[in-house]
Design an enzyme around this catalytic site. Structure first.
Site, PDB file in Angstrom:
ATOM      1  N   ASP A 158     -11.182 -11.061  27.265  1.00 61.97           N
ATOM      2  CA  ASP A 158     -11.377  -9.690  26.793  1.00 61.97           C
ATOM      3  C   ASP A 158     -10.682  -9.495  25.439  1.00 61.97           C
ATOM      4  O   ASP A 158     -10.015 -10.412  24.949  1.00 61.97           O
ATOM      5  CB  ASP A 158     -10.823  -8.722  27.857  1.00 61.97           C
ATOM      6  CG  ASP A 158     -11.592  -7.422  27.885  1.00 61.97           C
ATOM      7  OD1 ASP A 158     -12.262  -7.093  26.885  1.00 61.97           O
ATOM      8  OD2 ASP A 158     -11.512  -6.706  28.906  1.00 61.97           O
ATOM      9  N   ASP A 219     -18.920  -1.373  28.335  1.00 62.05           N
ATOM     10  CA  ASP A 219     -18.859  -1.605  29.786  1.00 62.05           C
ATOM     11  C   ASP A 219     -19.897  -0.782  30.543  1.00 62.05           C
ATOM     12  O   ASP A 219     -20.107   0.397  30.233  1.00 62.05           O
ATOM     13  CB  ASP A 219     -17.485  -1.190  30.323  1.00 62.05           C
ATOM     14  CG  ASP A 219     -16.397  -2.183  29.969  1.00 62.05           C
ATOM     15  OD1 ASP A 219     -16.687  -3.181  29.290  1.00 62.05           O
ATOM     16  OD2 ASP A 219     -15.247  -1.946  30.390  1.00 62.05           O
TER      17      ASP A 219
END
Ligand SMILES: *[C@@H]1O[C@H](CO)[C@@H](O)[C@H](O)[C@H]1NC(C)=O
Ligand SMILES: *[C@@H]1O[C@H](CO)[C@@H](O)[C@H](O)[C@H]1NC(C)=O
Ligand SMILES: *[C@@H]1O[C@H](CO)[C@@H](O)[C@H](O)[C@H]1NC(C)=O
Length: 434
Positions: A158, A219
Site C-alpha cells: 500500500d 477503494d
C-alpha cells in the site's frame, strides 16, 4: 503473416513486458479481508469478526470445504492491522502476538496443507493506512526477506504516508527485493492509485515489469454507487488500461463485494460479469461462513470464472453506450470465442434491447451462444436480430463460441461427414430472450 505466427510474435512481445516471477498468469483469485472486516481489532467484543488468526483459518476452511478452491479461489489474504506496533529485536515486522499466537509461518502452513496460498500486506510509507509500522525504503530488504522466510505467496504494498518520490524508488526496489529472496511472491502495487491512475504520472510500462497487479483507483465500498463509480472509471480509461493487462500483469479494480450488504442480486451479477470482462483479479471480501446461496451461486459460476481466467489474458472493453442507458461490453477469448455483457443503467423496468451480432462487430457466421446466468443456449446468425431483456442495474452475459460456417451444416450420416444448407430463418427473433 499467418495468424499462428502473429500470435507467436505477440506472445513474445507480451512476455517481454511482464514481471518474470512465473505467478499469476491468469488473474489471481481468492479472499481478502479488507472491505468486509477492515481494521476491526476488538477481539474481546467482536471475536468472530476481528482481524486475527481464527478469521483466516475460518475462511481457509470454507474455501477448502465449500467448493471454492476447486474453482480457483486459492489466496487467503491478510490486509492491514495484522502486525504488532513494534518491530522485533532484529528489526523485523512481527504479527500482533495476541491475535496471531501461532505466528505467520503457521498460518502459511495451514494454507499450504489445504492447497491454498497466503497473502500479506505492507505499506511503502512510514506507517500503514491503519497506523501500523510501515516499510520505508530502508526496511524493504528485511521485510521482503521476512515474508519469504514465512513462506508467504503474495504481498500487497500500500502507499499511505509516502510521497511520489519515495514511491518511485520504493515500488521497484520491493520488486527487486522480493525477487532476490528466490521465492515467487505475487506482488500487488497500490502505487498508481496514489498517483491518479493515469499517465503521465503513472508509467504502466514500468508497472507491468515490476508488479503482477496494481490498484489503479480508489477503494471499493459496500455500495452499488461505489461499484458503478469504479466501472465508469475503468471503462472511460479503457484505451489506456487494456494494452497494459496480460498474463502476469493485471489492472485491479478492487475486491468483489458480492455476498455483503450493498448489492442486489442483479447488481451482484453485474459486478461478477464486468470483473470477468476486465480480466480483474477476483478477491472476494465477504463472510464465507454466512454467505447466501444466491451470492455463492454467482461467485461460483463456472462460465463467468472461465471467462475471467481465459489464458489469452486480453482485457475486454465497452463497445456500445446507448442513450437508452444500455451498454455492451466485449472480451475476446481464446479459441476465437468471446464474451458479451449487456448492462442496464436504467432504474425503471427490464429493458428489451434489440440488436444483432453484426451490429456488435461480429463477422459473418453462425454463433453458438451460452447465456452465463440463465444457462440457456441458442444459435444466432450474425445478421439475425435478437432481443435481450436486461434488468435495472443488471446484466445479461453471453459466452459466444467461435463462428461456424454460415449456410452449411456439418453432420455425420453413415459414418461420413455430410453438408447441407443451413435453414435458419433470417428474421426469427430467438424466443429464449423474449
Ligand atoms: C527473478 O528475476 C529473474 C529475471 O527476471 C527471473 O528469471 C526469476 O524467475 C525471478 N525469480 C523470482 C523468484 O521471482
Ligand atoms: C518525500 O519525503 C522525503 C522524506 O522521506 C523528503 O526528503 C522529500 O523531500 C519528500 N519529497 C517530496 C516531493 O515531498
Ligand atoms: C516508462 O518506463 C519504461 C520502462 O521502465 C521506460 O523505458 C520509459 O522511458 C518510461 N516512460 C516514461 C515516459 O517515463
Amino acid at each position: 503473416m499467418h495468424l499462428a505466427a502473429l500470435l507467436f510474435v505477440s506472445a513474445l512481445f507480451v512476455a517481454a513486458f511482464a514481471l518474470d516471477n512465473g505467478v499469476m498468469r491468469t488473474p489471481p483469485m481468492g479472499w481478502l479481508a479488507w472491505e468486509r472486516f477492515r481494521c476491526d481489532i476488538d477481539c474481546e467484543h467482536d471475536p468472530k469478526n476481528c482481524i486475527r488468526q481464527n478469521l483466516f483459518i475460518d475462511m481457509a476452511d470454507r474455501l477448502a470445504e465449500d467448493g471454492w478452491r476447486e474453482l480457483g479461489y486459492v489466496y487467503v489474504n491478510i490486509d492491514d492491522c495484522w502486525s504488532s506496533m513494534e518491530r522485533d529485536e532484529k528489526g523485523r515486522l512481527q504479527p500482533d502476538p495476541k491475535r496471531f499466537p501461532g505466528g505467520i509461518p503457521k498460518l502459511a502452513r495451514y494454507m499450504h496443507d489445504r492447497g491454498l496460498k497466503l497473502g500479506i500486506y505492507g505499506d511503502m510509507g512510514t506507517h500503514t493506512c491503519g497506523g501500523y509500522p510501515g516499510t520505508p525504503l530502508d526496511k524493504i530488504t528485511i521485510d521482503a526477506q521476512t515474508f519469504a522466510d514465512w513462506e508467504v505467496d503474495m504481498f500487497k504494498f500500500d502507499g499511505c504516508y509516502s510521497n511520489a518520490t519515495e514511491q518511485e524508488q520504493g515500488y521497484p526496489l520491493m520488486s527487486k527485493a522480493l525477487n532476490a529472496t528466490g521465492r515467487p511472491i505475487g506482488y500487488s502495487c497500490s502505487w498508481p492509485a496514489y498517483q491518479g491512475g493515469l499517465p503521465p504520472k503513472v508509467n504502466y510500462t514500468q508497472l507491468a515489469k515490476i508488479c503482477n497487479l496494481w490498484r489503479n483507483y480508489g477503494d471499493i465500498q459496500d455500495s452499488w454507487d461505489s461499484v458503478l463509480n469504479i466501472i465508469d472509471w475503468f471503462f472511460e480509461n479503457q484505451d489506456i488500461l487494456i494494452p497494459v493487462a496480460g498474463p502476469g500483469r493485471w489492472n485491479d479494480p478492487d475486491m468483489l463485494i458480492v455476498g455483503d450488504f450493498g448489492l442486489s442480486m442483479d447488481q451482484s451479477r453485474a459486478q461478477m460479469a464486468l470483473w470477468a470482462i476486465m480480466a480483474a483479479p477476483l478477491f472476494m471480501s465477504n463472510d464465507l461462513r454466512t454467505i447466501s446461496s444466491g451470492a455463492r451461486r454467482i461467485l461460483q459460476n463456472k462460465i463467468a470464472i472461465n471467462i475471467n481466467q481465459d489464458p489469452m489474458g486480453v482485457q475486454g472493453r465497452r463497445i456500445v453506450k446507448e442513450k437508452s442507458g444500455i451498454e455492451v461490453f466485449w472480451r475476446p477469448l481464446s479459441n476465437n470465442a468471446s464474451a458479451l455483457v449487456f448492462f442496464s443503467r436504467r432504474s425503471d423496468m427490464p429493458y428489451r434491447y434489440r440488436t444483432s451480432l453484426s451490429r456488435l462487430n461480429y463477422t459473418t457466421g453462425s454463433y453458438k451462444i451460452f447465456d452465463v446466468f440463465s444457462e440457456k443456449t441458442v444459435t444466432l446468425k450474425d445478421s439475425t436480430d435478437f432481443v435481450v431483456s436486461v434488468n435495472p442495474s443488471g446484466v445479461v452475459m453471453w459466452y459466444v463460441s467461435a463462428p461456424a460456417e454460415l449456410n452449411l451444416r456439418q453432420f455425420y450420416r453413415g459414418g461420413k461427414l455430410q453438408r447441407s444448407a443451413y435453414d435458419d430463418d433470417e428474421n426469427a427473433i430467438p424466443r429464449v430472450f423474449l
